[in-house]
Design a protein around this motif. Structure first.
Motif, PDB file in Angstrom:
ATOM      1  N   ALA A  74       0.786  -1.234   0.000  1.00 39.73           N
ATOM      2  CA  ALA A  74       0.000   0.000   0.000  1.00 39.73           C
ATOM      3  C   ALA A  74       0.818   1.284   0.000  1.00 39.73           C
ATOM      4  N   MET A  75       2.125   1.206   0.288  1.00 41.81           N
ATOM      5  CA  MET A  75       2.922   2.437   0.408  1.00 41.81           C
ATOM      6  C   MET A  75       4.274   2.260  -0.278  1.00 41.81           C
ATOM      7  N   LYS A  76       4.304   2.619  -1.551  1.00 39.59           N
ATOM      8  CA  LYS A  76       5.530   2.530  -2.337  1.00 39.59           C
ATOM      9  C   LYS A  76       5.949   3.959  -2.710  1.00 39.59           C
ATOM     10  N   LEU A  77       7.092   4.387  -2.211  1.00 40.89           N
ATOM     11  CA  LEU A  77       7.538   5.762  -2.391  1.00 40.89           C
ATOM     12  C   LEU A  77       8.661   5.825  -3.416  1.00 40.89           C
ATOM     13  N   MET A  78       8.340   6.324  -4.621  1.00 44.71           N
ATOM     14  CA  MET A  78       9.366   6.518  -5.637  1.00 44.71           C
ATOM     15  C   MET A  78      10.043   7.866  -5.419  1.00 44.71           C
ATOM     16  N   LEU A  79      11.369   7.884  -5.539  1.00 51.72           N
ATOM     17  CA  LEU A  79      12.169   9.062  -5.235  1.00 51.72           C
ATOM     18  C   LEU A  79      12.800   9.630  -6.502  1.00 51.72           C
ATOM     19  N   LEU A  80      12.531  10.908  -6.761  1.00 51.08           N
ATOM     20  CA  LEU A  80      13.105  11.600  -7.911  1.00 51.08           C
ATOM     21  C   LEU A  80      14.199  12.538  -7.430  1.00 51.08           C
ATOM     22  N   ASN A  81      15.445  12.237  -7.806  1.00 46.71           N
ATOM     23  CA  ASN A  81      16.579  13.027  -7.326  1.00 46.71           C
ATOM     24  C   ASN A  81      16.634  14.409  -7.953  1.00 46.71           C
ATOM     25  N   GLY A  82      17.381  15.275  -7.297  1.00 49.76           N
ATOM     26  CA  GLY A  82      17.574  16.629  -7.780  1.00 49.76           C
ATOM     27  C   GLY A  82      18.782  16.746  -8.674  1.00 49.76           C
ATOM     28  N   GLY A  83      19.209  17.969  -8.837  1.00 45.77           N
ATOM     29  CA  GLY A  83      20.322  18.308  -9.703  1.00 45.77           C
ATOM     30  C   GLY A  83      19.909  19.452 -10.616  1.00 45.77           C
ATOM     31  N   PRO A  84      19.407  19.153 -11.802  1.00 46.76           N
ATOM     32  CA  PRO A  84      19.313  17.824 -12.416  1.00 46.76           C
ATOM     33  C   PRO A  84      20.702  17.209 -12.649  1.00 46.76           C
ATOM     34  N   GLY A  85      20.747  15.893 -12.562  1.00 45.63           N
ATOM     35  CA  GLY A  85      21.976  15.201 -12.877  1.00 45.63           C
ATOM     36  C   GLY A  85      22.644  14.506 -11.719  1.00 45.63           C
ATOM     37  N   LEU A 151       7.813  11.253  -4.630  1.00 46.84           N
ATOM     38  CA  LEU A 151       8.526  12.353  -3.982  1.00 46.84           C
ATOM     39  C   LEU A 151       9.593  12.882  -4.926  1.00 46.84           C
ATOM     40  N   GLY A 152       9.515  14.184  -5.202  1.00 51.81           N
ATOM     41  CA  GLY A 152      10.537  14.828  -5.999  1.00 51.81           C
ATOM     42  C   GLY A 152      11.225  15.896  -5.181  1.00 51.81           C
ATOM     43  N   HIS A 153      12.543  15.839  -5.128  1.00 55.60           N
ATOM     44  CA  HIS A 153      13.324  16.828  -4.376  1.00 55.60           C
ATOM     45  C   HIS A 153      14.058  17.746  -5.348  1.00 55.60           C
ATOM     46  N   SER A 154      13.956  19.070  -5.121  1.00 58.63           N
ATOM     47  CA  SER A 154      14.639  20.055  -5.951  1.00 58.63           C
ATOM     48  C   SER A 154      14.172  19.901  -7.409  1.00 58.63           C
ATOM     49  N   TRP A 155      15.087  19.690  -8.357  1.00 56.23           N
ATOM     50  CA  TRP A 155      14.663  19.442  -9.745  1.00 56.23           C
ATOM     51  C   TRP A 155      13.651  18.311  -9.798  1.00 56.23           C
ATOM     52  N   GLY A 156      13.829  17.310  -8.955  1.00 52.01           N
ATOM     53  CA  GLY A 156      12.865  16.215  -8.903  1.00 52.01           C
ATOM     54  C   GLY A 156      11.474  16.709  -8.549  1.00 52.01           C
ATOM     55  N   GLY A 157      11.384  17.833  -7.786  1.00 44.35           N
ATOM     56  CA  GLY A 157      10.091  18.417  -7.462  1.00 44.35           C
ATOM     57  C   GLY A 157       9.414  19.024  -8.676  1.00 44.35           C
ATOM     58  N   ILE A 158      10.213  19.595  -9.576  1.00 41.73           N
ATOM     59  CA  ILE A 158       9.665  20.084 -10.845  1.00 41.73           C
ATOM     60  C   ILE A 158       9.105  18.914 -11.645  1.00 41.73           C
ATOM     61  N   GLN A 168      -1.946  12.491 -12.569  1.00 41.96           N
ATOM     62  CA  GLN A 168      -2.281  12.354 -11.155  1.00 41.96           C
ATOM     63  C   GLN A 168      -3.234  11.191 -10.874  1.00 41.96           C
ATOM     64  N   GLN A 169      -3.939  10.706 -11.890  1.00 40.63           N
ATOM     65  CA  GLN A 169      -4.860   9.591 -11.676  1.00 40.63           C
ATOM     66  C   GLN A 169      -4.139   8.321 -11.241  1.00 40.63           C
ATOM     67  N   HIS A 170      -2.829   8.271 -11.431  1.00 45.40           N
ATOM     68  CA  HIS A 170      -2.065   7.086 -11.037  1.00 45.40           C
ATOM     69  C   HIS A 170      -1.443   7.232  -9.647  1.00 45.40           C
ATOM     70  N   LEU A 171      -1.599   8.404  -9.026  1.00 44.45           N
ATOM     71  CA  LEU A 171      -0.920   8.686  -7.762  1.00 44.45           C
ATOM     72  C   LEU A 171      -1.829   8.497  -6.557  1.00 44.45           C
ATOM     73  N   LYS A 172      -1.236   8.033  -5.479  1.00 50.62           N
ATOM     74  CA  LYS A 172      -1.909   7.990  -4.183  1.00 50.62           C
ATOM     75  C   LYS A 172      -1.527   9.211  -3.360  1.00 50.62           C
ATOM     76  N   GLY A 173      -0.295   9.679  -3.541  1.00 50.42           N
ATOM     77  CA  GLY A 173       0.173  10.862  -2.832  1.00 50.42           C
ATOM     78  C   GLY A 173       1.343  11.491  -3.560  1.00 50.42           C
ATOM     79  N   LEU A 174       1.461  12.819  -3.447  1.00 52.05           N
ATOM     80  CA  LEU A 174       2.525  13.578  -4.102  1.00 52.05           C
ATOM     81  C   LEU A 174       3.280  14.384  -3.057  1.00 52.05           C
ATOM     82  N   ILE A 175       4.616  14.355  -3.123  1.00 49.65           N
ATOM     83  CA  ILE A 175       5.448  15.146  -2.229  1.00 49.65           C
ATOM     84  C   ILE A 175       6.376  16.011  -3.057  1.00 49.65           C
ATOM     85  N   ILE A 176       6.229  17.339  -2.924  1.00 51.41           N
ATOM     86  CA  ILE A 176       7.110  18.301  -3.592  1.00 51.41           C
ATOM     87  C   ILE A 176       8.068  18.812  -2.531  1.00 51.41           C
TER      88      ILE A 176
END
Length: 353
Positions: A74-85, A151-158, A168-176
């Protein structure tokens, strides 16, 4: 005997009423057993959760690196790194906090980053293409609206914001995390607020180097490191920055970084310079957490504002944090992030933090 039966019936009715009044959000969440959390459900040769995902792009097929840490239906958190790069590696600190609550981590190096393929083609460094890449990774890893937190951090937040606006229809939760939704506003904050905190002589020399485009000059980073990076990126002397951070940043894809961001974190001048979604985020209905730090390169008031604009927003303020609040205000960051994910998992759309 009748009195005894009446008392028992009354107590039973009271218990039922109390149970009925407890909202789903108030339920106590029990973390899974250790064996269940670390159970490897793959049928092929075991790789410790690593999976290379093939993605289709306008320039052909490439492979990107992913790794699942833990197993949570029920809780899978994908992480998008910043940078970019940069790489996924600076997120490793989350292993000290989230698995104990039963949250699965999904590491992912974007194309051109870390363990993923690097086509070395600047035309590939493009926001819409990266959005489609995330969607292909989601499909390959079987993430959906019942379990998928992004979850997207920095550039990952963009990237996370742009992904949510389309999918968004595929998301359970969004973290900027530590990112504004307007790069022009980010640049304005850097120039009108952060620049004024510099020693005037130091700022004048930085501007002189920038005016000449002499970004390869080692003096440029020598000035920015103590006067900007150690105050607004991660509030520690750079010699004391945690190893996962230095390891990740040490692998920075400079081609990707400069193309998208520009030569430094002090403002923005790359392809993302005009990116602005202040109006569009009103269309986001997925539960959304915005995270900001007091000393961030980003305006904490803007990041608080984000939570008021999306339909189901929550805000986490890291009063001792900077851009890397997950390190320099770590307890606040991890406590709030965990509470948000568990709250959404229990049915809350807005979580009080």
């Amino acid at each position: 005997m009748k009195i005894k039966n009446f008392v028992l019936a009354t107590l039973t009715l009271a218990a039922a009423c109390i149970s009925a009044c407890v909202s789903p959000a108030a339920k106590q969440y029990d973390a899974p057993e250790l064996g269940d959390y670390f159970k490897d459900t793959t049928s092929a040769i075991k790789t410790g959760g690593v999976e290379m995902v093939t993605i289709n792009t306008p320039k052909g097929k490439f492979r990107v690196w992913t790794k699942k840490f833990g197993n949570s239906p029920a809780m899978k958190l994908m992480l998008l790194n910043g940078g970019p790069g940069a790489t996924h590696e600076y997120f490793e600190c989350m292993e000290s906090f989230l698995p104990a609550k039963g949250i699965e981590l999904v590491y992912y190096d974007q194309l051109g980053c870390g363990n993923s393929d690097n086509p070395k083609d600047t035309s590939m460094w493009d926001l819409p293409r990266y959005v489609e890449e995330v969607e292909q990774v989601r499909q390959a890893l079987h993430l959906d609206k019942d379990n998928f937190y992004l979850l997207g951090h920095s550039w990952g937040g963009i990237l996370a914001t742009e992904y949510a606006l389309k999918y968004q229809q595929h998301l359970k939760g969004l973290i900027i995390s530590n990112m504004m939704v307007s790069c022009p506003d980010y640049g304005k904050y850097a120039q009108e607020v952060l620049a004024k905190q510099f020693d005037p002589k130091v700022l004048a020399r930085i501007r002189e180097i920038e005016a000449k485009g002499d970004f390869a000059n080692p003096e440029y980073m020598e000035l920015l490191q103590p006067n900007f990076y150690e105050k607004h990126i991660l509030r520690l002397p750079s010699a004391e920055w945690p190893e996962p951070v230095t390891r990740s940043l040490g692998k920075m894809n400079q081609s990707l970084y400069v193309t998208m961001q520009g030569p430094s974190e002090f403002g923005i001048s790359g392809k993302l310079a005009n990116w602005d979604r202040k109006k569009e985020i009103k269309g986001l209905s997925v539960p959304t957490l915005s995270i900001g730090g007091e000393y961030d390169t980003m305006d904490p008031k803007h990041m608080q504002w984000i939570a008021t604009q999306v339909q189901n927003g929550s805000y986490l303020y890291c009063k001792n944090g900077s851009h890397m609040s997950l390190y320099d205000d770590q307890k606040t960051y991890m406590r709030g992030l965990t509470k948000f994910i568990l709250g959404v998992n229990n049915g809350e759309k807005k979580v009080e933090l």
